[in-house]
Design a protein around this motif. Structure first.
Motif, PDB file in Angstrom:
ATOM      1  N   PHE B  80      25.763   1.772  99.055  1.00 26.36           N
ATOM      2  CA  PHE B  80      24.498   2.274  98.496  1.00 26.36           C
ATOM      3  C   PHE B  80      23.597   2.795  99.625  1.00 26.36           C
ATOM      4  N   GLN B  83      24.845   6.057 100.976  1.00 21.02           N
ATOM      5  CA  GLN B  83      24.559   7.183 100.077  1.00 21.02           C
ATOM      6  C   GLN B  83      23.094   7.594 100.150  1.00 21.02           C
ATOM      7  N   LEU B  84      22.207   6.607 100.267  1.00 22.42           N
ATOM      8  CA  LEU B  84      20.781   6.924 100.451  1.00 22.42           C
ATOM      9  C   LEU B  84      20.579   7.692 101.751  1.00 22.42           C
ATOM     10  N   GLU B  87      21.640  11.289 101.666  1.00 26.35           N
ATOM     11  CA  GLU B  87      20.651  12.106 100.968  1.00 26.35           C
ATOM     12  C   GLU B  87      19.429  12.358 101.857  1.00 26.35           C
ATOM     13  N   MET B  88      19.023  11.318 102.548  1.00 26.50           N
ATOM     14  CA  MET B  88      17.801  11.388 103.348  1.00 26.50           C
ATOM     15  C   MET B  88      17.976  12.192 104.634  1.00 26.50           C
ATOM     16  N   PHE B  89      19.105  11.993 105.303  1.00 21.38           N
ATOM     17  CA  PHE B  89      19.313  12.593 106.621  1.00 21.38           C
ATOM     18  C   PHE B  89      20.202  13.830 106.577  1.00 21.38           C
TER      19      PHE B  89
END
Lengths: 71, 256
Positions: B80, B83-84, B87-89
């Motif tokens: 998780f 995956q965050l 998306e963020m970097f």
């Protein structure tokens, strides 16, 4: 109106709000920059490209994450 | 040049952004270190508190970002977090770290292997932080990790190369780059790791917790360069007995 929980805070948003609208509302009220935020809806990551087409439901849990210092 | 997953690094010193007293010192220290790969963590936003945007100045510095999964207590949470971070970097690189025990922060080998395999299948470039376990490192290599990051000693402890002999085995056996991570306390530790043939080291606390992080970062840069150059030059043989380097008695011959 429906209630959604954003990082443990309850927010009231219009029915049929999409995630983008909800996040823009939160960002405005909390002076939050959305450019480097990652979002999970009910513990599933939602890519930024899908924010506008993801609709909020009553009781949704929205979690916002950002980058912090770390080794 | 060090290559990890088709990305080339001219610096073999990786660094982190944690524990610096302020962001100006952090950026100055990273600049002084010459590092090209910098770790960051992911955290739930505290809506009541404003935080600095870390990413913009790091982007400006031109370093590659390596998000970690710190805080994950099991494989599911680590996936998780990855995956965050993706998306963020906007990167598929991840430093996989799973440490359920807050006292010693020992990485969980079972969950790490499970998560590594899953993340590789999801297309991530996985750099797992693990104990200095040669068997585990081999298994992680087999499931497709781009590098392995065995620890020298507990995270942030500055205790140095406590696992040295096991690191030696990992370096000898590994077919993927070996990055010695965690516990490196001083430049001589970093140099020793590089002399052993490590491909890179990751140093954060030792720089950030120095009273003068910027000069210390420079010292680590030099230590890593020197250690690597010494490894490449090769070492003389070690022997138990003395072996003279100058003639011992010849100059006395003929006197009496």
């Amino acid at each position: 109106m429906i209630n959604v929980v954003v990082n443990s805070q309850v927010h009231r948003v219009l029915e049929n709000s999409n995630l983008l609208m909800t996040l823009q509302l939160i960002a405005e009220s909390q002076s939050l920059d959305l450019s480097n935020i990652a979002v999970a809806l009910n513990q599933h990551v939602v890519p930024k490209s899908q924010w506008a087409e993801t609709f909020c439901q009553q009781g949704d849990q929205i979690d916002l994450f950002n980058a912090v210092a770390g080794g | 040049m060090l290559t990890i997953a088709n990305h080339q690094f001219s610096s073999r010193l990786f660094s982190g952004t944690g524990k610096f007293s302020n962001s100006v010192t952090m950026l100055d220290a990273l600049r002084a270190s010459g590092t090209e790969l910098v770790t960051l963590a992911v955290k739930r936003v505290d809506l009541k508190q404003r935080t600095d945007n870390l990413m913009k100045p790091l982007d400006d510095l031109g370093v590659k970002l390596l998000p970690n999964t710190s805080g994950a207590r099991n494989g599911k949470e680590a996936i998780f977090a990855a995956q965050l971070a993706q998306e963020m970097f906007a990167t598929n690189w991840v430093k996989l770290e799973i440490h359920p025990d807050p006292k010693y922060l020992m990485p969980d080998p079972v969950e790490t292997l499970i998560a590594a395999e899953a993340l590789v299948k999801l297309g991530f470039v996985v750099l797992p932080y693990v104990h200095a376990d040669p068997v585990l490192c081999h298994r992680l290599e087999e499931v497709g990790c781009a590098a392995v990051m065995p620890l020298a000693s507990p995270i942030g402890s500055n205790q140095g190369l406590l696992t040295k002999e096991f690191l030696r085995i990992i370096i000898e056996q590994s077919r993927v780059p070996v990055v010695i991570d965690a516990g490196i306390g001083c430049p001589s530790d970093a140099s020793a790791a590089m002399e052993m043939g490590a491909d890179a080291v990751l140093v954060n606390t030792a720089i950030a917790s120095s009273p003068q992080p910027v000069p210390m970062a420079k010292c680590f840069q030099q230590a890593v360069i020197t250690g690597r150059a010494a490894y490449q030059a090769g070492f003389g043989q070690v022997s138990c007995q003395a072996n003279h380097t100058s003639p011992l008695t010849g100059f006395l011959n003929g006197l009496s």
